[in-house]
Design an enzyme around this catalytic site. Structure first.
Site, PDB file in Angstrom:
ATOM      1  N   HIS A   1      -6.848  -5.817  -2.118  1.00  0.00           N
ATOM      2  CA  HIS A   1      -5.624  -4.179  -1.215  1.00  0.00           C
ATOM      3  C   HIS A   1      -4.666  -5.272  -0.582  1.00  0.00           C
ATOM      4  CE1 HIS A   1      -3.643  -0.863  -1.157  1.00  0.00           C
ATOM      5  NE2 HIS A   1      -3.634  -0.769   0.311  1.00  0.00           N
TER       6      HIS A   1
ATOM      7  N   SER B   1       0.672  -1.274   0.105  1.00  0.00           N
ATOM      8  CA  SER B   1       0.371  -0.207   0.112  1.00  0.00           C
ATOM      9  C   SER B   1       0.949   1.204  -0.174  1.00  0.00           C
ATOM     10  CB  SER B   1      -0.976   0.091   1.445  1.00  0.00           C
ATOM     11  OG  SER B   1      -1.923   0.675   1.266  1.00  0.00           O
TER      12      SER B   1
ATOM     13  N   ASP C   1      -8.296  -4.880  -6.168  1.00  0.00           N
ATOM     14  CA  ASP C   1      -7.398  -3.887  -5.609  1.00  0.00           C
ATOM     15  C   ASP C   1      -8.549  -2.864  -5.519  1.00  0.00           C
ATOM     16  OD1 ASP C   1      -6.582  -1.456  -3.651  1.00  0.00           O
ATOM     17  OD2 ASP C   1      -4.492  -1.985  -4.552  1.00  0.00           O
TER      18      ASP C   1
END
Length: 566
Positions: free
Chosen positions: A481, A203, A443
């Protein structure tokens, strides 16, 4: 490039310069040698480094920490901070807080743990390796691990964006300040420097890693970047766009999740699978043929349209328009793209996807876009009603502010957040370092298509063969994600990276596993009931994808082969 190669030859221990040409063989970095901790508690008094205060140094017994049920070995925990200061802009006290965990039995390596979100917390420096439910971590494997808050506290999120230096520390300067300090700490603790250095994150941590590949190529031998938000301000614009689109069709304006119920998302996922699942030769609940699916799936055409009330078995025309707009990505009034498109993937059923698409646009993203990712920052009062800010955001007026500067904020949000030369990584390549990037296809905040576009441009700039000498991209079907989703999301790309850096073994494919009930790393609730709880799949180096061989169990990776995309 010959000069660059000459500058990183045999003068560096463990490096064997085999060529002075970009197109020729690269230096092969040697393996790390193990060592043993020589100092711990005394570091609190003896470790001296500029602008640094060591607040504590204590031993942690082996049984204190575990990962996937296994003990993490005895280690030394060192805490401290760097660059204490009071901001002349907002009057807040800032510092770069950190901790290091130094294993007694050391593998000779340094691990920079790049944390996610908006940072602000010194999380335990255990060395998260990425993916879902990892079965080990860097500390257990013997790495000396560093973690930091990137220069501000969680209580200062996102208002630290008022302070120009805090912005820069968060964007990239904290890494530049912490890295040499951590290496000095390792030298003091073990009596010698680390042989090899790695940076790992997902991330925003993946963004930190890609920024380091560009800005600090000389500091790291291996970089592992997961779901990298390397254009984070632009993806913030996309999140605001998501809020605006979903608010138009939400039955409860205060709850964006009412725009698409779980049943409606499951309908879209089934439709994607109906159209794309078999493109890789097997109907197995996963879309591996990503490029082919993008050409064949059309949301408006494929998903049934409602002729009456919403019942979970159809979408209204307005819902289709809103969802199609979100997946297309934000645009200004002239139709110019402000961020990348997103791929349709059945992983949109996951709670992870829903959190990023329904909850964060009106909270996390709105706050960051109001204060941190624009010049000048909006007044702090805006944070009292973040939803109003997001829904009133103008793509023509407000989106360009991520590129703006002024006398106080001399670097724009895009300048301090993004890698400055994202496709020019000659310095990293030339010294024999390696880069692995992975990205989940479901994601909900950072587009894997943006990451694939970056990698295509890297290959074009370097040449495909030269890019393959030092970099790999792995797209993970179904994964949301950084983990979760109907996916085989448990994998060890750190081990693959170390083998590549230190033993010259490039990873063209890596086996990933689903986390069904009983998995030691924790079960993934998104694994479909009709999958084996231990399903495995090869993750293939982009642009290849996993193709079924035509025979063998659909639950085993060895029934698939990595095939080049057409």
């Amino acid at each position: 490039m010959g000069l660059l190669m000459a500058g990183c030859g045999s003068g560096r221990p463990g490096v064997h310069d085999t060529s002075s040409s970009t197109a020729g063989p690269l230096p092969q970095l040697g393996p790390a040698s193990p060592g043993r901790l020589q100092a711990c508690e005394s570091l609190a008094q003896s470790m001296a480094y500029p602008h640094t205060v060591i607040t504590a140094a204590t031993r942690v017994p082996a049984e204190r920490l575990k990962v996937a049920g296994a003990e993490v070995g005895e280690h030394c925990l060192v805490t401290g901070r760097m660059f204490d200061r009071v901001s002349p802009v907002d009057g807040e006290r800032y510092a770069i807080g950190f901790e290091m965990r130094l294993p007694v039995q050391w593998n000779g390596r340094f691990f920079y743990q790049a944390n996610g979100g908006t940072d602000g917390n010194v999380v335990p420096a255990t060395g998260e390796i990425g993916g879902g439910g990892p079965l080990t971590n860097g500390l257990r494997e013997g790495f000396a691990v560093l973690s930091s808050d990137a220069g501000h506290s969680s209580n200062q999120n996102p208002l630290f964006g008022l302070d120009p230096q805090a912005r820069l520390d968060y964007g990239y300067q904290a890494v530049g300040k912490l890295t040499p300090m951590a290496k000095a700490m390792i030298r003091a603790a073990y009596g010698r420097p680390a042989d090899r250095s790695y940076m790992v994150g997902c991330s925003n941590g993946g963004r930190h890693a890609l920024v380091a590949a560009s800005r600090y190529a000389g500091e790291y031998d291996g970089i592992l970047a997961g779901n990298p938000g390397f254009q984070l301000p632009r993806s913030g614009v996309a999140m605001i766009h998501t809020a605006q689109q979903f608010s138009r069709v939400a039955t409860d304006p205060a709850n964006l999740a009412t725009a698409f119920t779980p049943a409606e998302r499951a309908l879209v996922a089934r439709t994607i699978l109906d159209k794309c699942d078999a493109l890789d030769g097997a109907r197995d609940g996963q879309v591996n043929a990503i490029a082919a699916c993008r050409q064949q799936f059309d949301l408006v055409r494929e998903v049934p349209s409602c002729r009456g009330a919403r019942d979970g078995q159809c979408l209204t025309d307005n819902q289709k328009q809103a969802l199609a707009s979100v997946y297309r990505g934000p645009q200004d009034s002239r139709g110019r793209a402000l961020y990348a498109a997103f791929p349709y993937d059945p992983g949109l059923t996951s709670a992870n996807w829903a959190q990023w698409r329904f909850a964060f646009p009106l909270t996390l993203s709105a706050g960051n876009m109001a204060v941190l990712f624009r010049t000048p920052p909006a007044p702090a009062e805006v944070l009292k009603n973040r939803a109003a800010f997001a829904l009133g955001f103008d793509m023509d007026r407000d989106a360009p502010l991520i590129e703006a500067t002024d006398a106080r904020y001399t670097e724009s949000a895009m300048a301090f957040m993004a890698p400055p030369h994202a496709t020019d990584l000659r310095a990293l390549r030339g010294r024999g370092a390696k880069l692995i990037v992975y990205h989940g296809m479901a994601d909900g905040t950072f587009s894997p298509l943006d990451t694939a576009r970056w990698y295509d441009e890297l290959r074009a700039a370097s040449g495909p063969a030269e890019a393959a000498d030092f970099s790999r991209l792995f797209l993970v079907p179904g994964m949301a994600h950084c983990g979760a989703g109907p996916a085989t999301d448990q994998f060890d790309l750190l081990g693959a990276l170390v083998a590549w850096v230190e033993r010259g073994q490039p990873p063209d494919g890596v086996v990933a596993q689903a986390r069904g009930p009983g998995n030691a790393g924790g079960a993934n609730a998104d694994v479909p009931a009709d999958w084996s709880p231990t399903r495995t799949r090869p993750l293939c180096a982009f642009p290849a994808f996993a193709q079924y061989k035509g025979q063998g169990s659909l639950e085993r990776a060895d029934s698939f082969v990595c095939r080049a995309a057409d």
